[in-house]
Design a protein around this motif. Structure first.
Motif, PDB file in Angstrom:
ATOM      1  N   ILE A 203       0.871  -1.175   0.000  1.00 23.68           N
ATOM      2  CA  ILE A 203       0.000   0.000   0.000  1.00 23.68           C
ATOM      3  C   ILE A 203       0.908   1.226   0.000  1.00 23.68           C
ATOM      4  N   ALA A 204       0.771   2.069  -1.018  1.00 20.39           N
ATOM      5  CA  ALA A 204       1.648   3.231  -1.157  1.00 20.39           C
ATOM      6  C   ALA A 204       1.029   4.190  -2.167  1.00 20.39           C
ATOM      7  N   ARG A 205       1.722   5.271  -2.445  1.00 20.62           N
ATOM      8  CA  ARG A 205       1.259   6.199  -3.461  1.00 20.62           C
ATOM      9  C   ARG A 205       1.188   5.505  -4.818  1.00 20.62           C
ATOM     10  N   PRO A 206       0.277   5.933  -5.685  1.00 23.72           N
ATOM     11  CA  PRO A 206       0.080   5.237  -6.962  1.00 23.72           C
ATOM     12  C   PRO A 206       1.349   5.069  -7.791  1.00 23.72           C
ATOM     13  N   ALA A 207       2.226   6.060  -7.821  1.00 19.15           N
ATOM     14  CA  ALA A 207       3.444   5.937  -8.628  1.00 19.15           C
ATOM     15  C   ALA A 207       4.346   4.827  -8.098  1.00 19.15           C
ATOM     16  N   THR A 208       4.426   4.703  -6.780  1.00 14.64           N
ATOM     17  CA  THR A 208       5.238   3.634  -6.178  1.00 14.64           C
ATOM     18  C   THR A 208       4.631   2.273  -6.471  1.00 14.64           C
ATOM     19  N   ILE A 209       3.320   2.173  -6.355  1.00 13.50           N
ATOM     20  CA  ILE A 209       2.641   0.911  -6.634  1.00 13.50           C
ATOM     21  C   ILE A 209       2.823   0.528  -8.103  1.00 13.50           C
ATOM     22  N   ALA A 210       2.798   1.493  -8.993  1.00 12.27           N
ATOM     23  CA  ALA A 210       3.000   1.197 -10.410  1.00 12.27           C
ATOM     24  C   ALA A 210       4.391   0.624 -10.657  1.00 12.27           C
ATOM     25  N   ARG A 211       5.399   1.172 -10.005  1.00 13.73           N
ATOM     26  CA  ARG A 211       6.763   0.661 -10.178  1.00 13.73           C
ATOM     27  C   ARG A 211       6.903  -0.742  -9.597  1.00 13.73           C
ATOM     28  N   LEU A 212       6.318  -0.974  -8.424  1.00 12.37           N
ATOM     29  CA  LEU A 212       6.365  -2.319  -7.839  1.00 12.37           C
ATOM     30  C   LEU A 212       5.613  -3.317  -8.710  1.00 12.37           C
ATOM     31  N   GLY A 213       4.475  -2.896  -9.240  1.00 16.20           N
ATOM     32  CA  GLY A 213       3.708  -3.774 -10.109  1.00 16.20           C
ATOM     33  C   GLY A 213       4.488  -4.176 -11.340  1.00 16.20           C
ATOM     34  N   ALA A 214       5.248  -3.244 -11.899  1.00 17.78           N
ATOM     35  CA  ALA A 214       6.067  -3.568 -13.067  1.00 17.78           C
ATOM     36  C   ALA A 214       7.147  -4.590 -12.715  1.00 17.78           C
ATOM     37  N   LEU A 215       7.674  -4.505 -11.502  1.00 20.73           N
ATOM     38  CA  LEU A 215       8.696  -5.469 -11.072  1.00 20.73           C
ATOM     39  C   LEU A 215       8.108  -6.865 -10.869  1.00 20.73           C
ATOM     40  N   LEU A 216       6.839  -6.934 -10.465  1.00 18.19           N
ATOM     41  CA  LEU A 216       6.191  -8.236 -10.269  1.00 18.19           C
ATOM     42  C   LEU A 216       5.779  -8.887 -11.583  1.00 18.19           C
ATOM     43  N   GLY A 217       5.461  -8.073 -12.570  1.00 20.89           N
ATOM     44  CA  GLY A 217       5.009  -8.620 -13.842  1.00 20.89           C
ATOM     45  C   GLY A 217       3.513  -8.873 -13.857  1.00 20.89           C
ATOM     46  N   PRO A 218       2.986  -9.339 -15.006  1.00 16.39           N
ATOM     47  CA  PRO A 218       1.540  -9.549 -15.119  1.00 16.39           C
ATOM     48  C   PRO A 218       1.072 -10.776 -14.344  1.00 16.39           C
ATOM     49  N   TRP A 219      -0.174 -10.744 -13.914  1.00 19.22           N
ATOM     50  CA  TRP A 219      -0.834 -11.860 -13.229  1.00 19.22           C
ATOM     51  C   TRP A 219      -0.010 -12.424 -12.065  1.00 19.22           C
ATOM     52  N   PRO A 220       0.431 -11.590 -11.140  1.00 14.67           N
ATOM     53  CA  PRO A 220       1.279 -12.114 -10.062  1.00 14.67           C
ATOM     54  C   PRO A 220       0.537 -12.978  -9.054  1.00 14.67           C
ATOM     55  N   VAL A 221      -0.786 -12.787  -8.925  1.00 19.63           N
ATOM     56  CA  VAL A 221      -1.569 -13.511  -7.927  1.00 19.63           C
ATOM     57  C   VAL A 221      -2.524 -14.461  -8.635  1.00 19.63           C
TER      58      VAL A 221
END
Length: 320
Positions: A203-221
Motif C-alpha cells: 500500500i503506497a502512493r500510486p506511482a510507487t505501486i506502479a513501479r512495484l507492479g512492473a517489477l512483479l510482472g503480469p498476473w502475479p496472484v
C-alpha cells in the motif's frame, strides 16, 4: 553504525518452520507433530467455494478490482494510496530495495531478517542505527511485538511491515501510505492462517505501486488466491471473532508457560516470546514431545511459540 553481513543463501536464513528437519532429528511422523515455530493462525479462514475459471483462466481485471476494493475497506486505506496484491509479502520485500539506488538502510534488530537480506542482495549497506536513506519498521515487530510510531518513519524510503498488525488494527500506520516514500506491507497468511495461499499487499502512493507492479510482472496472484482473499477481507465478523479468540488463547499460553518458569518477553496474540533459562534445552524437551518451537541464533534465552490448534493443547502441556 553496525554493518550486517551481506547476502545469505535462502536455505540458511533464520526462520520458523523447518518441521522436516525436526522430524529427521527427533523422529515421528508429520501427523504426530504440532508446529508452533511460526506465528500462523492455527484456525484458518474457511475456504469458500471456487469457480472452475479460478483455476483455468488468467486472473482478469474484475478479480483484481474485487480484492483491491475489499482490501481498501478492510484496512481503511486512505484515498491517496493505491494497493498492489502480490504472491506473498516476501515477494514484495525482495523487490522493494530496487526502487532506489543503493545507499544505507536502517533496520533495528532483532527483527524479521528477510528485509536485511533483500536490501543486501540489492547492494545496500544495512545498519541498525543512525541516519539512513531508507528504514524498515516491522510493526508489530517480530519477535518481540514492539510497536512503532509515525515519528519513527524518518527516512526518504520507509517500509512498514504490518504482517502481524491485523491482530491490532487500531495500531496500524496505514494512514502514512499516502505520503511520499512510505510503503505499508500486509500479509494474508498470518492472521487468516492461509500461508500456503501466498498472498500479500503493498500500500503506497500510486506511482510507487506502479513501479512495484512492473517489477512483479503480469498476473502475479493466482485466481484462487484472489477469490479467497476477497471473501476473507469482506468477512468482518470472522475477523472480530478471531481477534477475540486470539486474545484468550495467547493468555492461556502465557499462563501455561509462566507456570513452568518462563517469563513473557513480548510478542503478539499470534505468537508469544518467552525468556527461559536455556532456550535450546527447552526446544529439545518440547521436540521430544513432538512440539516444534522457535529459538534464535542471537539469544540463548529467547523461545517463541505460536498458538496450538484447539485439539493440541494437551500435547503442548505434556511436552512441557
Amino acid at each position: 553504525m553496525t554493518a550486517q553481513p551481506s547476502i545469505q543463501p535462502l536455505d540458511s536464513r533464520d526462520h520458523g518452520g523447518g518441521l522436516d528437519a525436526a522430524i529427521n532429528r527427533f523422529g515421528g511422523a508429520r501427523a504426530d507433530w504440532v508446529d508452533l515455530s511460526t506465528g500462523i493462525n492455527p484456525e484458518h479462514y474457511p475456504i469458500p467455494s471456487l469457480e472452475p475459471q479460478d483455476w483455468t483462466a488468467l486472473p482478469d481485471h474484475a478479480a483484481q478490482d474485487a480484492i483491491i476494493s475489499a482490501a481498501r475497506a478492510f484496512w481503511s486505506v486512505p484515498d491517496g494510496a493505491a494497493i498492489l496484491p502480490a504472491p506473498g509479502a516476501s515477494a514484495l520485500i525482495a523487490r522493494i530495495p530496487a526502487l532506489m539506488r543503493p545507499a544505507t538502510v536502517r533496520i533495528e534488530r532483532p527483527t524479521y531478517n528477510e528485509h536485511a537480506a533483500a536490501f543486501a542482495a540489492h547492494g545496500w549497506t544495512v545498519a541498525d542505527r543512525g541516519p539512513a536513506e531508507a528504514c524498515v519498521l516491522v510493526h508489530p515487530n517480530n519477535p518481540d511485538g514492539r510497536l512503532w510510531s509515525a515519528a519513527d518513519a524518518d527516512a526518504p524510503l520507509v517500509v512498514i511491515d504490518e504482517s502481524f498488525c491485523d491482530v491490532a488494527p487500531d495500531q496500524s500506520l496505514v494512514h502514512l501510505a499516502e505520503r511520499p516514500g512510505r510503503i505499508v506491507l500486509k500479509s494474508f497468511g498470518k492472521f487468516w492462517g492461509l500461508a500456503g495461499l501466498r498472498l500479500g499487499f503493498a500500500i503506497a502512493r500510486p506511482a510507487t505501486i506502479a513501479r512495484l507492479g512492473a517489477l512483479l510482472g503480469p498476473w502475479p496472484v493466482s485466481g484462487p488466491a484472489l477469490r479467497i482473499g476477497a471473501a476473507a477481507l469482506r468477512d468482518a465478523d470472522w475477523a472480530a471473532a478471531t481477534r477475540a479468540r486470539l486474545v484468550r488463547d495467547s493468555a492461556r499460553l502465557d499462563a501455561i508457560m509462566t507456570a513452568r518458569g518462563a517469563s513473557v518477553a513480548g510478542g503478539t496474540t499470534l505468537f508469544r516470546l518467552y525468556r527461559v533459562d536455556a532456550a535450546a534445552a527447552w526446544q529439545d524437551r518440547l521436540a521430544r514431545g513432538r512440539v516444534w518451537s522457535r529459538i534464535f541464533p542471537y539469544s540463548t534465552t529467547f523461545l517463541r511459540l505460536g498458538l496450538p490448534p484447539a485439539d493440541r493443547w494437551d500435547q503442548l502441556e505434556a511436552a512441557l
